[in-house]
Design a protein around this motif. Structure first.
Motif, mmCIF file in Angstrom:
data_model
loop_
_atom_site.group_PDB
_atom_site.id
_atom_site.type_symbol
_atom_site.label_atom_id
_atom_site.label_comp_id
_atom_site.label_asym_id
_atom_site.label_seq_id
_atom_site.Cartn_x
_atom_site.Cartn_y
_atom_site.Cartn_z
ATOM 1 N N TYR A 92 15.084 -11.760 14.364
ATOM 2 C CA TYR A 92 16.037 -11.733 13.250
ATOM 3 C C TYR A 92 15.516 -10.852 12.107
ATOM 4 N N ARG A 93 14.231 -11.042 11.780
ATOM 5 C CA ARG A 93 13.647 -10.254 10.686
ATOM 6 C C ARG A 93 13.597 -8.775 11.053
ATOM 7 N N ARG A 94 13.179 -8.505 12.283
ATOM 8 C CA ARG A 94 13.070 -7.112 12.729
ATOM 9 C C ARG A 94 14.435 -6.420 12.639
ATOM 10 N N ASP A 95 15.508 -7.130 13.046
ATOM 11 C CA ASP A 95 16.823 -6.503 13.139
ATOM 12 C C ASP A 95 17.620 -6.535 11.839
ATOM 13 N N ASN A 96 17.211 -7.369 10.893
ATOM 14 C CA ASN A 96 18.076 -7.546 9.706
ATOM 15 C C ASN A 96 17.411 -7.338 8.362
ATOM 16 N N ILE A 97 16.104 -7.578 8.278
ATOM 17 C CA ILE A 97 15.500 -7.750 6.962
ATOM 18 C C ILE A 97 14.503 -6.655 6.618
ATOM 19 N N GLY A 98 14.584 -6.159 5.387
ATOM 20 C CA GLY A 98 13.525 -5.328 4.825
ATOM 21 C C GLY A 98 13.012 -6.043 3.583
ATOM 22 N N ILE A 99 11.702 -6.106 3.422
ATOM 23 C CA ILE A 99 11.169 -6.820 2.250
ATOM 24 C C ILE A 99 10.275 -5.889 1.452
ATOM 25 N N VAL A 100 10.477 -5.879 0.133
ATOM 26 C CA VAL A 100 9.567 -5.159 -0.759
ATOM 27 C C VAL A 100 8.971 -6.175 -1.721
ATOM 28 N N PHE A 101 7.653 -6.249 -1.751
ATOM 29 C CA PHE A 101 6.975 -7.202 -2.614
ATOM 30 C C PHE A 101 6.533 -6.509 -3.897
ATOM 31 N N GLN A 102 6.103 -7.343 -4.844
ATOM 32 C CA GLN A 102 5.603 -6.811 -6.111
ATOM 33 C C GLN A 102 4.326 -5.988 -5.867
ATOM 34 N N SER A 103 3.449 -6.537 -5.038
ATOM 35 C CA SER A 103 2.290 -5.733 -4.627
ATOM 36 C C SER A 103 2.665 -5.110 -3.291
ATOM 37 N N PHE A 104 2.150 -3.929 -3.036
ATOM 38 C CA PHE A 104 2.830 -3.077 -2.055
ATOM 39 C C PHE A 104 2.602 -3.460 -0.599
ATOM 40 N N HIS A 105 1.494 -4.134 -0.292
ATOM 41 C CA HIS A 105 1.212 -4.538 1.088
ATOM 42 C C HIS A 105 1.192 -3.372 2.069
ATOM 43 N N LEU A 106 0.697 -2.224 1.639
ATOM 44 C CA LEU A 106 0.534 -1.123 2.597
ATOM 45 C C LEU A 106 -0.773 -1.355 3.364
ATOM 46 N N ILE A 107 -0.819 -0.859 4.581
ATOM 47 C CA ILE A 107 -2.051 -1.021 5.368
ATOM 48 C C ILE A 107 -3.023 0.102 4.981
ATOM 49 N N PRO A 108 -4.206 -0.267 4.426
ATOM 50 C CA PRO A 108 -5.073 0.734 3.810
ATOM 51 C C PRO A 108 -5.647 1.767 4.779
ATOM 52 N N THR A 109 -5.762 1.377 6.066
ATOM 53 C CA THR A 109 -6.379 2.304 7.037
ATOM 54 C C THR A 109 -5.344 3.214 7.698
ATOM 55 N N MET A 110 -4.116 3.123 7.249
ATOM 56 C CA MET A 110 -3.070 3.993 7.810
ATOM 57 C C MET A 110 -2.543 4.916 6.740
ATOM 58 N N THR A 111 -2.137 6.137 7.131
ATOM 59 C CA THR A 111 -1.582 7.080 6.160
ATOM 60 C C THR A 111 -0.197 6.601 5.744
ATOM 61 N N ALA A 112 0.346 7.263 4.713
ATOM 62 C CA ALA A 112 1.685 6.924 4.217
ATOM 63 C C ALA A 112 2.693 6.994 5.362
ATOM 64 N N LEU A 113 2.639 8.071 6.130
ATOM 65 C CA LEU A 113 3.594 8.261 7.226
ATOM 66 C C LEU A 113 3.419 7.180 8.304
ATOM 67 N N GLU A 114 2.177 6.875 8.623
ATOM 68 C CA GLU A 114 1.925 5.849 9.658
ATOM 69 C C GLU A 114 2.421 4.480 9.191
ATOM 70 N N ASN A 115 2.258 4.180 7.890
ATOM 71 C CA ASN A 115 2.759 2.919 7.354
ATOM 72 C C ASN A 115 4.270 2.817 7.556
ATOM 73 N N ILE A 116 4.975 3.943 7.323
ATOM 74 C CA ILE A 116 6.440 3.936 7.462
ATOM 75 C C ILE A 116 6.842 3.791 8.932
ATOM 76 N N MET A 117 5.970 4.294 9.831
ATOM 77 C CA MET A 117 6.309 4.239 11.255
ATOM 78 C C MET A 117 6.167 2.829 11.854
ATOM 79 N N ILE A 118 5.449 1.920 11.157
ATOM 80 C CA ILE A 118 5.195 0.582 11.733
ATOM 81 C C ILE A 118 6.503 -0.136 12.134
ATOM 82 N N PRO A 119 7.449 -0.331 11.167
ATOM 83 C CA PRO A 119 8.655 -1.077 11.574
ATOM 84 C C PRO A 119 9.513 -0.301 12.572
#
Ligand SMILES: Nc1ncnc2c1ncn2[C@@H]1O[C@H](COP(=O)(O)OP(=O)(O)OP(=O)(O)O)[C@@H](O)[C@H]1O
Ligand SMILES: [Mg+2]
Length: 235
Positions: A92-119
Motif C-alpha cells: 500500500y505504501r509503495r503504491d500510494n504514499i510519498g513521505i517527506v519528513f522534517q529531517s531529510f532521511h537521505l541515505i548518506p552513503t548514496m548519491t543524490a541520484l541513487e537516493n531518488i532511485m530507491i523507491p
C-alpha cells in the motif's frame, strides 16, 4: 455504517472513521488521537496545524500505515488499511504514499541520484535511471546528481528528499513540516515545488506546518488540538 461509507468513499482519497490511537508511554497508556473522522478528497491540498504534541505527526503516521490505529478505520479509495497485514501495508505504501519528513532521511552513503532511485527500484520501474534524472532536473539539482548528502546544503537535501518522494508519482503525499529546518528562501522554494507537484500529479497533499501563510495556500486547514479535530476550514 462502514458499508455505506465504503460506497461513498470511492470518490474520496482518504476516509478516517472514528480513529483512535493509544500508545504505551513510560507511565502508562497515552491517548494520542481521539475519535477522528475526516474525508479528504483526491487531489486536494490539506494543511494540518496545531500546537506541538497535538497529534499532527501521529495523524500522518496512521494514514501511512506506519502506525496502526487502536480502533476505527482508514479507507483509502475504498480499501481499509486498518485491517491490512504488514506485507499488504508495505505494498500500500509503495503504491500510494510519498513521505517527506522534517529531517531529510537521505541515505548518506548514496548519491543524490541513487537516493531518488530507491523507491523507483523498489516499485520495479524499469527505466529508474532516466526517471530519476528527470525528477532531479525538476527540482533544479541535476548538477548535484553525483553528490552525497553531506556535500549538499540543507535546502538541497530537502529538494532531493522531495524528489525522492515524488519520483513514483504517489497518489498521496504526506509532508511533515518539510521546511522546518530551512531558511526563508529555501522554504519558499520547497513549498512552491510541493504545490506545483501536487497540481501536476493530481496527488493529495497533506502538509503539517506551523506557518499560517503556507497553510492558507491549501484548499483546507484542519486544526488538531489534544488529539481532536478542533477546526476544519475550507479556504
Ligand atoms: N511512540 C510514542 N509513544 C508514546 N507517546 C507518543 C509516541 N509518539 C508520540 N507520542 C505522544 O503523542 C502526542 C502527539 O505527538 P505528535 O508527534 O503526533 O505531535 P505533533 O503534533 O506532531 O507535535 P510537533 O508539532 O511537536 O511535531 C505527544 O504528546 C507525544 O508525546
Ligand atoms: Mg510532529
Amino acid at each position: 455504517m462502514i458499508k455505506n461509507t465504503l460506497k461513498d468513499s470511492l470518490q474520496k482519497s482518504i476516509e478516517l472513521i472514528d480513529v483512535n490511537l493509544t500508545l504505551k508511554g513510560p507511565s502508562g497508556n497515552v491517548n494520542i488521537l481521539h475519535n477522528i473522522s475526516l474525508s479528504i478528497c483526491e487531489g486536494s491540498s490539506v494543511a494540518i496545524v496545531g500546537p506541538s504534541g497535538s497529534g499532527k505527526t501521529s495523524l500522518l503516521m496512521v494514514m501511512s500505515g506506519i502506525e496502526r490505529v487502536t480502533s476505527g478505520n482508514i479507507l483509502v479509495n475504498g480499501e481499509d488499511i486498518s485491517t491490512m497485514d504488514e506485507d499488504q501495508l508495505s505494498v500500500y505504501r509503495r503504491d500510494n504514499i510519498g513521505i517527506v519528513f522534517q529531517s531529510f532521511h537521505l541515505i548518506p552513503t548514496m548519491t543524490a541520484l541513487e537516493n531518488i532511485m530507491i523507491p523507483l527500484d523498489f516499485a520495479k520501474i524499469e527505466n529508474s535511471y532516466t526517471v530519476a534524472n528527470e525528477v532531479i532536473n525538476n527540482v533544479g539539482l541535476s548538477h548535484r546528481s553525483h553528490h552525497y548528502p553531506s556535500q549538499l546544503s540543507g535546502g538541497e537535501q530537502q529538494r532531493i528528499a522531495l524528489a525522492r518522494s515524488f519520483a513514483v508519482r504517489p497518489k498521496i503525499l504526506l509532508a511533515d513540516e518539510p521546511t522546518g529546518n530551512l531558511d526563508n528562501e529555501n522554504s519558499k522554494h520547497i513549498i512552491k515545488l510541493l504545490f506545483s507537484l501536487n497540481k501536476q500529479n493530481m496527488s493529495t497533499l497533506l502538509l503539517v506546518t506551523h506557518n499560517s501563510e503556507i497553510a492558507k495556500h491549501c484548499d483546507r486547514i484542519i486544526t488538531i488540538e489534544d488529539g481532536h479535530v478542533l477546526n476544519d476550514i475550507k479556504s
